[in-house]
Design a protein around this motif. Sequence first.
Motif, short mmCIF file in Angstrom:
data_model
loop_
_atom_site.label_atom_id
_atom_site.label_comp_id
_atom_site.label_asym_id
_atom_site.label_seq_id
_atom_site.Cartn_x
_atom_site.Cartn_y
_atom_site.Cartn_z
N ASN A 88 0.86 -1.17 0.00
CA ASN A 88 0.00 0.00 0.00
C ASN A 88 0.90 1.23 0.00
O ASN A 88 1.27 1.76 1.05
N TYR A 89 1.25 1.69 -1.17
CA TYR A 89 2.22 2.76 -1.31
C TYR A 89 1.67 4.14 -1.00
O TYR A 89 2.42 5.12 -0.98
N PHE A 90 0.38 4.25 -0.76
CA PHE A 90 -0.21 5.56 -0.50
C PHE A 90 -0.02 5.99 0.95
O PHE A 90 -0.37 7.12 1.31
N LEU A 91 0.52 5.13 1.79
CA LEU A 91 0.68 5.45 3.20
C LEU A 91 1.83 6.43 3.42
O LEU A 91 2.84 6.39 2.73
N ASP A 96 5.77 12.59 6.52
CA ASP A 96 6.96 13.13 5.87
C ASP A 96 6.56 14.01 4.68
O ASP A 96 5.86 13.57 3.77
N ALA A 97 7.02 15.26 4.69
CA ALA A 97 6.62 16.22 3.65
C ALA A 97 7.14 15.81 2.28
O ALA A 97 6.45 15.97 1.27
N ALA A 98 8.36 15.28 2.23
CA ALA A 98 8.93 14.87 0.94
C ALA A 98 8.14 13.72 0.34
O ALA A 98 7.88 13.69 -0.87
N ARG A 99 7.72 12.76 1.19
CA ARG A 99 6.92 11.65 0.67
C ARG A 99 5.55 12.15 0.22
O ARG A 99 5.01 11.66 -0.78
N ALA A 100 4.99 13.08 0.94
CA ALA A 100 3.68 13.63 0.54
C ALA A 100 3.76 14.24 -0.86
O ALA A 100 2.85 14.04 -1.68
N GLN A 191 11.83 -25.59 17.63
CA GLN A 191 12.44 -24.52 16.84
C GLN A 191 11.35 -23.68 16.20
O GLN A 191 10.55 -24.15 15.38
N LEU A 192 11.30 -22.41 16.60
CA LEU A 192 10.32 -21.46 16.11
C LEU A 192 11.02 -20.42 15.25
O LEU A 192 12.20 -20.11 15.48
N VAL A 193 10.30 -19.85 14.29
CA VAL A 193 10.93 -18.84 13.45
C VAL A 193 9.94 -17.74 13.12
O VAL A 193 8.74 -17.99 12.94
N TRP A 194 10.44 -16.52 13.09
CA TRP A 194 9.76 -15.38 12.47
C TRP A 194 10.70 -14.88 11.39
O TRP A 194 11.91 -14.76 11.60
N PHE A 195 10.16 -14.55 10.22
CA PHE A 195 11.00 -14.04 9.14
C PHE A 195 10.28 -12.93 8.41
O PHE A 195 9.05 -12.92 8.30
N GLY A 196 11.05 -11.98 7.93
CA GLY A 196 10.47 -10.87 7.18
C GLY A 196 11.35 -9.64 7.26
O GLY A 196 12.38 -9.60 7.94
N ASN A 197 10.91 -8.58 6.55
CA ASN A 197 11.60 -7.29 6.60
C ASN A 197 11.44 -6.69 7.99
O ASN A 197 10.38 -6.80 8.60
N HIS A 198 12.47 -6.03 8.50
CA HIS A 198 12.40 -5.50 9.87
C HIS A 198 11.40 -4.37 10.00
O HIS A 198 10.92 -4.08 11.10
N GLY A 199 11.06 -3.68 8.89
CA GLY A 199 10.10 -2.58 8.97
C GLY A 199 10.12 -1.73 7.72
O GLY A 199 10.92 -1.95 6.81
N SER A 200 9.23 -0.75 7.68
CA SER A 200 9.11 0.14 6.53
C SER A 200 9.26 1.58 6.97
O SER A 200 8.87 1.95 8.09
N ALA A 201 9.81 2.40 6.09
CA ALA A 201 10.01 3.81 6.42
C ALA A 201 8.70 4.58 6.43
O ALA A 201 8.61 5.63 7.06
N TYR A 202 7.67 4.08 5.74
CA TYR A 202 6.43 4.86 5.62
C TYR A 202 5.24 4.23 6.32
O TYR A 202 4.12 4.74 6.24
N ALA A 203 5.44 3.10 7.02
CA ALA A 203 4.33 2.45 7.72
C ALA A 203 4.88 1.56 8.82
O ALA A 203 5.98 1.04 8.73
N THR A 204 4.07 1.39 9.88
CA THR A 204 4.48 0.54 10.98
C THR A 204 4.30 -0.93 10.61
O THR A 204 3.47 -1.28 9.78
N GLY A 205 5.06 -1.78 11.25
CA GLY A 205 4.96 -3.21 11.00
C GLY A 205 6.32 -3.86 11.11
O GLY A 205 7.24 -3.33 11.74
N GLY A 206 6.47 -5.03 10.52
CA GLY A 206 7.76 -5.70 10.52
C GLY A 206 8.04 -6.41 11.83
O GLY A 206 7.14 -6.96 12.48
N MET A 207 9.30 -6.40 12.23
CA MET A 207 9.74 -7.16 13.39
C MET A 207 9.03 -6.76 14.67
O MET A 207 8.88 -7.57 15.60
#
Length: 370
Positions: A88-91, A96-100, A191-207
């Motif tokens: 969802n790239y509209f977030l 951030d003014a530059a992203r807006a 043995q348990l695992v979580w995998f993925g990107n640690h986070g995004s610059a424009y939205a919360t989530g990730g690790m």
Amino acid sequence: MPHALNPAYAGVRLRCLMPSRELRRSGLVSRVLDPASDAQPLPGEGVLVVQAKWLLDAGSPAALRDRARRLAEARDRGVRLVLDSFDNYFLNESGDAARAELLIAYREALPLFALFTVSSPGLKPLLEAELAPDLREAAPVRVVGDPVETPAAARDFESWPHRMHPGRWGGHWRAWRELREHRAQRRVARQLVWFGNHGSAYATGGMAELEPLLPLLEAASRRHPLRLTVVSNSEQRYRELLGRAAFPHRYRPWDRLHFLSLLGEQDLVLLPTRMTAFTMAKSNNRMLLALAQGVPVMADPLPDYQPWRAHCALDDWQHLADHIADPAPLAARARAAMPAIERDYSTRAIAAQWREALQAPDPRSSRSSR
């Protein structure tokens, strides 16, 4: 037109390199353009699939508008333009003014496209809400899923000499030692695992999604020995989040060449997700990656996860300790999903979805001929 050529990016592998190769095998003429060359001429005919991230990665509104101008010239020569989104790239949650400003230029480019493709059902309404009513009617939004990678998937986009280059031998050796250690530990602890990107610059989530599970994992570790492996792209974020966790855990950097081998040796995959406008758009690729190897999954009920409810534990975190103590029933449910995944999410099946979408009649053409 991908946003990069590096197969380390999932969006490049899953939505460009792998489908393009399979389309060529099926007899369709398909080629991948170099996104780094803004001077290269764009095609003068056919269909051009543009990754939305390629536009946004232009870096500035002026550069994005220049890329849009080149696309408009290609469209005027008769090229049918398709915009493909896998986030969802509209977030712009940070404001951030530059992203807006960048998003203003991005929205201006949307009318160039005759078709929009998205990676998940959850992303479809979010994109449709951003389209003007006349554009939404003229340019449909279609869901085209992500193919599920197999251990042999690299053969679809890398030659054997490239895969076995001496520069990678050290990585192969480390992965072999890691797998041996992991198998030894699996005999004494779940043995348990979580995998993925640690986070995004424009939205919360990730690790950060792991944080609510930490008390549950601590309690479960007192009932049955366990170890959590975090596979991601930020050891610093891992240390911030799990540095004081009172159960065994470790960090492993993402390694696309060997990750699937490690994933197949897990007892349980954890995919916690807060429901936001960012996460609702996520595809099922992480879940199906595990289920395709018969590995049990616990997750939150994202829209693209819901059809697989019978094969995993959705929104069932209160029973986390039970699934850790005895993962066998959940593993049986995971193995039962394997035939459907092969049928509907193999590279061949997803390439067929792309072919159907790209060869569908253009609604604009049918109306203009009336």
